[in-house]
Design a protein around this motif. Structure first.
Motif, PDB file in Angstrom:
ATOM      1  N   GLY A  38       0.794  -1.230   0.000  1.00  0.00           N
ATOM      2  CA  GLY A  38       0.000   0.000   0.000  1.00  0.00           C
ATOM      3  C   GLY A  38       0.819   1.269   0.000  1.00  0.00           C
ATOM      4  O   GLY A  38       0.271   2.355  -0.201  1.00  0.00           O
ATOM      5  N   ASP A  39       2.134   1.179   0.228  1.00  0.00           N
ATOM      6  CA  ASP A  39       2.984   2.365   0.233  1.00  0.00           C
ATOM      7  C   ASP A  39       3.533   2.615  -1.178  1.00  0.00           C
ATOM      8  O   ASP A  39       3.893   1.673  -1.877  1.00  0.00           O
ATOM      9  N   ARG A  40       3.605   3.897  -1.554  1.00  0.00           N
ATOM     10  CA  ARG A  40       3.974   4.249  -2.923  1.00  0.00           C
ATOM     11  C   ARG A  40       5.475   4.509  -3.062  1.00  0.00           C
ATOM     12  O   ARG A  40       6.082   5.131  -2.189  1.00  0.00           O
ATOM     13  N   TYR A  41       6.030   4.031  -4.145  1.00  0.00           N
ATOM     14  CA  TYR A  41       7.457   4.207  -4.444  1.00  0.00           C
ATOM     15  C   TYR A  41       7.616   4.675  -5.898  1.00  0.00           C
ATOM     16  O   TYR A  41       6.694   4.508  -6.707  1.00  0.00           O
ATOM     17  N   ASP A  49      21.370  10.556 -18.975  1.00  0.00           N
ATOM     18  CA  ASP A  49      22.329  10.068 -17.966  1.00  0.00           C
ATOM     19  C   ASP A  49      21.959   8.628 -17.585  1.00  0.00           C
ATOM     20  O   ASP A  49      21.432   8.368 -16.506  1.00  0.00           O
ATOM     21  N   PRO A  50      22.242   7.697 -18.478  1.00  0.00           N
ATOM     22  CA  PRO A  50      21.781   6.311 -18.258  1.00  0.00           C
ATOM     23  C   PRO A  50      22.467   5.597 -17.090  1.00  0.00           C
ATOM     24  O   PRO A  50      22.058   4.500 -16.729  1.00  0.00           O
ATOM     25  N   ASN A  51      23.499   6.214 -16.527  1.00  0.00           N
ATOM     26  CA  ASN A  51      24.178   5.581 -15.390  1.00  0.00           C
ATOM     27  C   ASN A  51      23.524   5.920 -14.051  1.00  0.00           C
ATOM     28  O   ASN A  51      23.866   5.331 -13.027  1.00  0.00           O
ATOM     29  N   PHE A  52      22.611   6.878 -14.064  1.00  0.00           N
ATOM     30  CA  PHE A  52      21.982   7.322 -12.817  1.00  0.00           C
ATOM     31  C   PHE A  52      20.594   6.701 -12.655  1.00  0.00           C
ATOM     32  O   PHE A  52      19.769   6.758 -13.569  1.00  0.00           O
ATOM     33  N   VAL A  53      20.366   6.095 -11.492  1.00  0.00           N
ATOM     34  CA  VAL A  53      19.025   5.561 -11.161  1.00  0.00           C
ATOM     35  C   VAL A  53      18.688   5.981  -9.740  1.00  0.00           C
ATOM     36  O   VAL A  53      19.518   5.855  -8.829  1.00  0.00           O
ATOM     37  N   MET A  54      17.495   6.500  -9.555  1.00  0.00           N
ATOM     38  CA  MET A  54      17.028   6.873  -8.226  1.00  0.00           C
ATOM     39  C   MET A  54      15.762   6.086  -7.886  1.00  0.00           C
ATOM     40  O   MET A  54      14.837   5.995  -8.691  1.00  0.00           O
ATOM     41  N   ILE A  55      15.762   5.484  -6.697  1.00  0.00           N
ATOM     42  CA  ILE A  55      14.574   4.778  -6.196  1.00  0.00           C
ATOM     43  C   ILE A  55      14.152   5.513  -4.939  1.00  0.00           C
ATOM     44  O   ILE A  55      15.016   5.854  -4.104  1.00  0.00           O
ATOM     45  N   GLY A  56      12.862   5.757  -4.780  1.00  0.00           N
ATOM     46  CA  GLY A  56      12.493   6.543  -3.601  1.00  0.00           C
ATOM     47  C   GLY A  56      11.050   6.407  -3.178  1.00  0.00           C
ATOM     48  O   GLY A  56      10.223   5.759  -3.829  1.00  0.00           O
ATOM     49  N   SER A  57      10.783   7.037  -2.040  1.00  0.00           N
ATOM     50  CA  SER A  57       9.412   7.158  -1.541  1.00  0.00           C
ATOM     51  C   SER A  57       9.301   8.495  -0.814  1.00  0.00           C
ATOM     52  O   SER A  57      10.306   9.039  -0.352  1.00  0.00           O
ATOM     53  N   GLY A  58       8.113   9.032  -0.765  1.00  0.00           N
ATOM     54  CA  GLY A  58       7.922  10.322  -0.111  1.00  0.00           C
ATOM     55  C   GLY A  58       6.725  10.288   0.816  1.00  0.00           C
ATOM     56  O   GLY A  58       5.740   9.598   0.541  1.00  0.00           O
ATOM     57  N   TRP A  59       6.846  11.009   1.921  1.00  0.00           N
ATOM     58  CA  TRP A  59       5.771  11.013   2.923  1.00  0.00           C
ATOM     59  C   TRP A  59       5.552  12.434   3.416  1.00  0.00           C
ATOM     60  O   TRP A  59       6.511  13.188   3.591  1.00  0.00           O
ATOM     61  N   ALA A  60       4.304  12.758   3.699  1.00  0.00           N
ATOM     62  CA  ALA A  60       3.998  14.070   4.273  1.00  0.00           C
ATOM     63  C   ALA A  60       4.377  14.056   5.755  1.00  0.00           C
ATOM     64  O   ALA A  60       4.175  13.056   6.448  1.00  0.00           O
ATOM     65  N   LEU A 120      14.755   1.376   2.167  1.00  0.00           N
ATOM     66  CA  LEU A 120      13.868   2.548   2.089  1.00  0.00           C
ATOM     67  C   LEU A 120      12.758   2.460   3.126  1.00  0.00           C
ATOM     68  O   LEU A 120      12.460   3.421   3.840  1.00  0.00           O
ATOM     69  N   ARG A 121      12.141   1.294   3.204  1.00  0.00           N
ATOM     70  CA  ARG A 121      11.010   1.084   4.114  1.00  0.00           C
ATOM     71  C   ARG A 121      11.452   1.255   5.570  1.00  0.00           C
ATOM     72  O   ARG A 121      10.824   1.974   6.338  1.00  0.00           O
ATOM     73  N   ASP A 122      12.575   0.618   5.906  1.00  0.00           N
ATOM     74  CA  ASP A 122      13.041   0.668   7.293  1.00  0.00           C
ATOM     75  C   ASP A 122      13.458   2.083   7.694  1.00  0.00           C
ATOM     76  O   ASP A 122      13.238   2.498   8.829  1.00  0.00           O
ATOM     77  N   THR A 123      14.067   2.820   6.752  1.00  0.00           N
ATOM     78  CA  THR A 123      14.493   4.185   7.070  1.00  0.00           C
ATOM     79  C   THR A 123      13.276   5.075   7.343  1.00  0.00           C
ATOM     80  O   THR A 123      13.276   5.863   8.300  1.00  0.00           O
ATOM     81  N   ALA A 124      12.240   4.934   6.519  1.00  0.00           N
ATOM     82  CA  ALA A 124      11.021   5.732   6.739  1.00  0.00           C
ATOM     83  C   ALA A 124      10.387   5.376   8.086  1.00  0.00           C
ATOM     84  O   ALA A 124       9.970   6.262   8.842  1.00  0.00           O
ATOM     85  N   ILE A 125      10.347   4.090   8.395  1.00  0.00           N
ATOM     86  CA  ILE A 125       9.760   3.661   9.678  1.00  0.00           C
ATOM     87  C   ILE A 125      10.559   4.265  10.836  1.00  0.00           C
ATOM     88  O   ILE A 125       9.989   4.809  11.787  1.00  0.00           O
ATOM     89  N   GLU A 126      11.894   4.193  10.736  1.00  0.00           N
ATOM     90  CA  GLU A 126      12.732   4.735  11.817  1.00  0.00           C
ATOM     91  C   GLU A 126      12.579   6.246  11.945  1.00  0.00           C
ATOM     92  O   GLU A 126      12.527   6.785  13.046  1.00  0.00           O
ATOM     93  N   PHE A 127      12.490   6.920  10.804  1.00  0.00           N
ATOM     94  CA  PHE A 127      12.358   8.379  10.811  1.00  0.00           C
ATOM     95  C   PHE A 127      11.103   8.791  11.592  1.00  0.00           C
ATOM     96  O   PHE A 127      11.170   9.614  12.508  1.00  0.00           O
ATOM     97  N   PHE A 128       9.971   8.195  11.234  1.00  0.00           N
ATOM     98  CA  PHE A 128       8.725   8.595  11.892  1.00  0.00           C
ATOM     99  C   PHE A 128       8.663   8.097  13.332  1.00  0.00           C
ATOM    100  O   PHE A 128       8.067   8.743  14.189  1.00  0.00           O
TER     101      PHE A 128
END
Lengths: 136, 153
Positions: A38-41, A49-60, A120-128
């Motif tokens: 249910g969480d969006r990424y 710049d085909p060498n650059f890849v970013m994976i992420g999630s954002g939260w209010a 990513l998931r664990d970092t967001a959980i720890e942040f909040f």
């Protein structure tokens, strides 16, 4: 498939995880969006710049959290966490969690995609969780 | 049907779902999906729409060769996770963790869906860790006894 679409291996990685995804490309950027539990990424790459890849999630950020304390919590995670960069977007009051990679091919990411999602998931959980503890 | 509602929910949460009928009747179905690298299945019966069974399987670590050791670890973990039932299968090479969940209705089940998945995952990984811990403890004890008998300690 577009010849310049270097994010195609990421689609395979998302499928490996049993997840559904959608594409949202434009002239400059390649974008994939997907959800997990249910969480969006998102995944972003740039055509020039085909060498650059970013994976992420954002939260209010919760309304009662001050930007200063969010920045302190983000900085603490940036010091400690592998892979994940935590950023506070002041105007939007969002916390953004991203993994930015330099790769020869996005194929290199595929076997590690699950680990990066966990990070990513664990970092967001720890942040909040840290913010809640500060408020307790 | 209940199975369709659950399948739509899981897909809406971003996960691919496969639905398979169980047995000869249409009543019982199994919905299979993956999350965080682990495959889970939800068993639903249209004849009993308030009861849901969520399962996942783990390999018994190769260093755990003794069935008693594996079943002891599972019994210990059941104390911490009383809602989870563990079953050894496939000649004790895997164990299956199952939660039977009774809900007022399907919406109540879905409201708690990821929490149940999380508890089930915690119980399974907890069981694997417990099995490995026991192996390591035994190895450490053996090492100590060998050193003791040689007079190193």
């Amino acid at each position: 498939m577009n010849e310049a679409d270097h994010l195609v291996p990421i689609e395979a990685a998302i499928e490996d995880e049993g997840l559904l995804f959608t594409r949202d490309n434009d002239e400059e950027a390649l974008r994939i969006t997907f959800k997990s539990e249910g969480d969006r990424y998102f995944v972003v790459g740039y055509r020039d710049d085909p060498n650059f890849v970013m994976i992420g999630s954002g939260w209010a950020l919760p309304a009662d959290v001050e930007l200063q304390e969010a920045s302190v919590a983000a900085n603490a995670l940036n010091v400690r966490k592998k892979f994940v960069k935590t950023a506070i977007w002041d105007e939007e009051r969002d916390a953004l969690f991203t993994v930015e990679l330099c790769v020869s091919s996005a194929d290199e990411i595929r076997p590690h995609f699950g680990r990066l999602l966990d990070a990513l998931r664990d970092t967001a959980i720890e942040f909040f969780s840290d913010l809640r503890e500060d408020h307790a | 049907m209940v199975r369709d509602r659950i399948a739509r929910f899981i897909e809406g949460e971003g996960h691919r779902v496969e639905t398979a009928a169980v047995g000869d009747t249409e009543e019982l179905a199994e919905l299979v999906f993956r999350t965080r690298g682990q495959t889970f299945s939800v068993a639903v019966s249209d004849a009993d729409p308030q009861r849901f069974s969520l399962s996942t399987a783990y390999e018994v670590p190769t260093e755990v060769r003794d069935r008693t050791q594996a079943s002891d670890a599972l019994r210990d973990v059941e104390v911490d996770f009383p809602e989870t039932r563990f079953t050894l299968a496939h000649d004790d090479t895997i164990f299956i963790a199952t939660v039977e969940y009774d809900a007022l209705d399907v919406e109540a089940f879905l409201e708690n869906f990821w929490e149940i998945v999380g508890r089930l995952r915690d119980s399974g990984t907890g069981a694997v860790e417990r099995m490995v811990d026991r192996s390591e403890s035994k190895a450490a004890a053996d090492k100590f006894i060998r050193q003791f008998m040689k007079g190193d300690r």
